[in-house]
Design an enzyme around this catalytic site. Structure first.
Site, mmCIF file in Angstrom:
data_model
loop_
_atom_site.group_PDB
_atom_site.id
_atom_site.type_symbol
_atom_site.label_atom_id
_atom_site.label_comp_id
_atom_site.label_asym_id
_atom_site.label_seq_id
_atom_site.Cartn_x
_atom_site.Cartn_y
_atom_site.Cartn_z
ATOM 1 N N TYR A 1 0.834 -1.199 0.000
ATOM 2 C CA TYR A 1 0.000 0.000 0.000
ATOM 3 C C TYR A 1 0.863 1.241 0.000
ATOM 4 O O TYR A 1 2.079 1.173 0.209
ATOM 5 C CB TYR A 1 -0.959 -0.006 1.199
ATOM 6 C CG TYR A 1 -0.294 0.301 2.531
ATOM 7 C CD1 TYR A 1 0.529 -0.631 3.156
ATOM 8 C CD2 TYR A 1 -0.478 1.540 3.151
ATOM 9 C CE1 TYR A 1 1.138 -0.338 4.364
ATOM 10 C CE2 TYR A 1 0.128 1.830 4.364
ATOM 11 C CZ TYR A 1 0.933 0.887 4.965
ATOM 12 O OH TYR A 1 1.544 1.169 6.158
ATOM 13 N N ARG B 1 8.205 4.055 -4.748
ATOM 14 C CA ARG B 1 8.306 3.041 -3.675
ATOM 15 C C ARG B 1 7.307 1.910 -3.901
ATOM 16 O O ARG B 1 7.608 0.741 -3.638
ATOM 17 C CB ARG B 1 8.089 3.690 -2.303
ATOM 18 C CG ARG B 1 8.351 2.712 -1.154
ATOM 19 C CD ARG B 1 8.310 3.381 0.196
ATOM 20 N NE ARG B 1 6.996 3.958 0.472
ATOM 21 C CZ ARG B 1 6.722 4.732 1.510
ATOM 22 N NH1 ARG B 1 7.682 5.048 2.375
ATOM 23 N NH2 ARG B 1 5.520 5.215 1.688
ATOM 24 N N ARG C 1 -7.760 -20.320 -1.805
ATOM 25 C CA ARG C 1 -6.705 -20.189 -0.798
ATOM 26 C C ARG C 1 -5.635 -21.269 -0.944
ATOM 27 O O ARG C 1 -5.896 -22.453 -0.750
ATOM 28 C CB ARG C 1 -7.310 -20.242 0.609
ATOM 29 C CG ARG C 1 -6.299 -19.879 1.691
ATOM 30 C CD ARG C 1 -6.904 -19.870 3.087
ATOM 31 N NE ARG C 1 -5.914 -19.482 4.076
ATOM 32 C CZ ARG C 1 -4.961 -20.304 4.554
ATOM 33 N NH1 ARG C 1 -4.913 -21.547 4.146
ATOM 34 N NH2 ARG C 1 -4.077 -19.869 5.435
ATOM 35 N N LYS D 1 6.581 -2.036 1.914
ATOM 36 C CA LYS D 1 5.401 -1.454 2.577
ATOM 37 C C LYS D 1 4.206 -2.393 2.390
ATOM 38 O O LYS D 1 3.320 -2.148 1.562
ATOM 39 C CB LYS D 1 5.126 -0.054 2.008
ATOM 40 C CG LYS D 1 4.191 0.776 2.881
ATOM 41 C CD LYS D 1 4.262 2.231 2.503
ATOM 42 C CE LYS D 1 3.188 3.072 3.164
ATOM 43 N NZ LYS D 1 3.341 3.223 4.619
ATOM 44 N N GLU E 1 12.076 2.475 14.160
ATOM 45 C CA GLU E 1 11.126 3.475 13.641
ATOM 46 C C GLU E 1 9.837 3.368 14.436
ATOM 47 O O GLU E 1 9.707 2.533 15.335
ATOM 48 C CB GLU E 1 10.857 3.250 12.150
ATOM 49 C CG GLU E 1 10.205 1.913 11.851
ATOM 50 C CD GLU E 1 9.942 1.690 10.368
ATOM 51 O OE1 GLU E 1 9.807 2.664 9.611
ATOM 52 O OE2 GLU E 1 9.844 0.497 9.967
ATOM 53 N N LEU F 1 11.302 1.294 7.097
ATOM 54 C CA LEU F 1 10.753 1.689 5.810
ATOM 55 C C LEU F 1 11.416 3.010 5.406
ATOM 56 O O LEU F 1 11.562 3.913 6.237
ATOM 57 C CB LEU F 1 9.234 1.906 5.948
ATOM 58 C CG LEU F 1 8.514 2.288 4.659
ATOM 59 C CD1 LEU F 1 8.393 1.078 3.740
ATOM 60 C CD2 LEU F 1 7.130 2.845 4.962
HETATM 61 N N1 PLP Z 1 7.555 3.711 8.842
HETATM 62 C C1 PLP Z 1 6.397 3.039 8.890
HETATM 63 C C2 PLP Z 1 6.353 1.719 9.585
HETATM 64 C C3 PLP Z 1 5.238 3.563 8.297
HETATM 65 O O1 PLP Z 1 4.088 2.886 8.335
HETATM 66 C C4 PLP Z 1 5.314 4.829 7.669
HETATM 67 C C5 PLP Z 1 4.138 5.430 7.046
HETATM 68 O O2 PLP Z 1 3.060 4.910 7.067
HETATM 69 C C6 PLP Z 1 6.542 5.507 7.655
HETATM 70 C C7 PLP Z 1 7.646 4.910 8.248
HETATM 71 C C8 PLP Z 1 6.681 6.843 7.011
HETATM 72 O O3 PLP Z 1 6.640 6.732 5.606
HETATM 73 P P1 PLP Z 1 6.118 7.923 4.683
HETATM 74 O O4 PLP Z 1 6.930 9.124 5.047
HETATM 75 O O5 PLP Z 1 6.396 7.469 3.306
HETATM 76 O O6 PLP Z 1 4.670 8.106 4.986
#
Ligand code: PLP
Length: 286
Positions: free
Chosen positions: A33, A52, A100, A148, A181, A206
């Site tokens: 997503y 991304r 499935r 993501k 993070e 991420l």
């Molecule tokens: N890290 C995680 C786990 C996230 O879910 C997100 C955003 O949803 C981010 C970092 C920040 O990413 P972005 O700046 O692309 O929204």
């Protein structure tokens, strides 16, 4: 005005829009997503988000559900149909619908859902004015959080734990005591010398699109950025701390695990980054 969602080729009333029960996103979290901010009628950093998305899809060997240019049209259309001037647009691509079975299905088209919602910009502004509190939780996610994916259960549990503790975000901490993070954001601190520190975007985090834009904002403001790991102890003793994401831009952190950062008020450096962000980010008229 009723909301509209795009689902596999059709614009549908949001309230009754759905995907099949054997969509692999639903059964295996086999999908990815993106979330883009919409600000003042512009889609922010769409190019970075779609770059991304392309990487996430390639890592999981899921095809594009349509061409990139067609997807850009759909995103703009969903934002317009929902009359979003400030808010966010969400898009999700899964491997598709199939009986499935763990193995990749053959001859299945990826599913695409795009939604948009209005968010009152004063909510984020207020949050930035007050700052947020974070708690720390042990890192318990898989080692491909650089992709993501919609597999976000550890993030859900971490953020729920934050809420139970009266905080608004949870910071994951790895075995070495370093912050990776947030549950839905990247983590930053500012040293006593005014240097911005955030973890390198290797496989532990991420690579946030907002994070990347903030590097440019910092450059414009003459601020130095260091990509390196930092511990919880260093963060607690920092001059400032903050989070970044498409939905929060740059938002000050005023306490970690109940301990105030500096004087317990939002720092001036994060607020200057936040103020300059929109001018530096890529903007696409919706
Ligand atoms: N890290 C995680 C786990 C996230 O879910 C997100 C955003 O949803 C981010 C970092 C920040 O990413 P972005 O700046 O692309 O929204």
């Amino acid at each position: 005005m009723p909301r509209v969602a795009y689902v596999n080729g059709r614009y549908l009333p949001h309230a009754s829009a759905g995907v099949h029960i054997e969509d692999r996103g639903y059964q295996f979290a086999d999908g990815v997503y993106e979330v883009c901010e919409v600000a003042r009628g512009f889609i922010v950093d769409m190019r970075g988000h779609l770059d991304r998305l392309d990487r996430s899809l390639r890592e999981l060997k899921i095809g594009w559900p349509m061409s990139r240019s067609a997807l850009e049209v759909v995103i703009g259309e969903v934002v317009r149909r929902n009359r979003v001037k400030n808010g966010l647009v969400y898009l999700q691509v899964t491997r598709g619908v199939a009986g499935r079975d763990f193995l990749f299905p053959a001859g299945v088209s990826p599913s695409l859902v795009v939604t948009a919602k209005k968010v009152d910009p004063s909510v984020g502004a207020k949050r930035a004015e007050n700052g947020i509190k974070v708690i720390t939780v042990p890192e318990n996610r898989w080692d491909r959080v650089d992709i993501k994916t919609v597999g976000l259960l550890p993030n859900v549990l971490a953020k729920e734990a934050a809420r139970a503790a009266g905080a608004q975000e949870a910071w994951f901490v790895d075995r070495d005591g370093n912050v990776t993070e947030g549950g839905s954001s990247n983590a930053w601190i500012v040293t006593k010398d005014g240097v911005l520190v955030t973890r390198p975007a290797d496989r532990g985090i991420l690579r946030g699109i907002t994070r990347t834009t903030l590097f440019n904002v910092a450059g414009k403001l003459g601020l130095k950025v260091e990509e390196r790991a930092f511990t919880v102890a260093e963060a607690k003793a920092a001059r400032e701390a903050f989070i970044s994401s498409a939905t929060t831009v740059a938002t000050p952190v005023v306490a970690i695990d109940g301990e105030p950062i500096a004087n317990g008020h939002p720092g001036s450096i994060v607020l200057s980054l936040r103020n300059a962000f929109f001018d530096v980010a890529e903007k696409r008229q919706a």
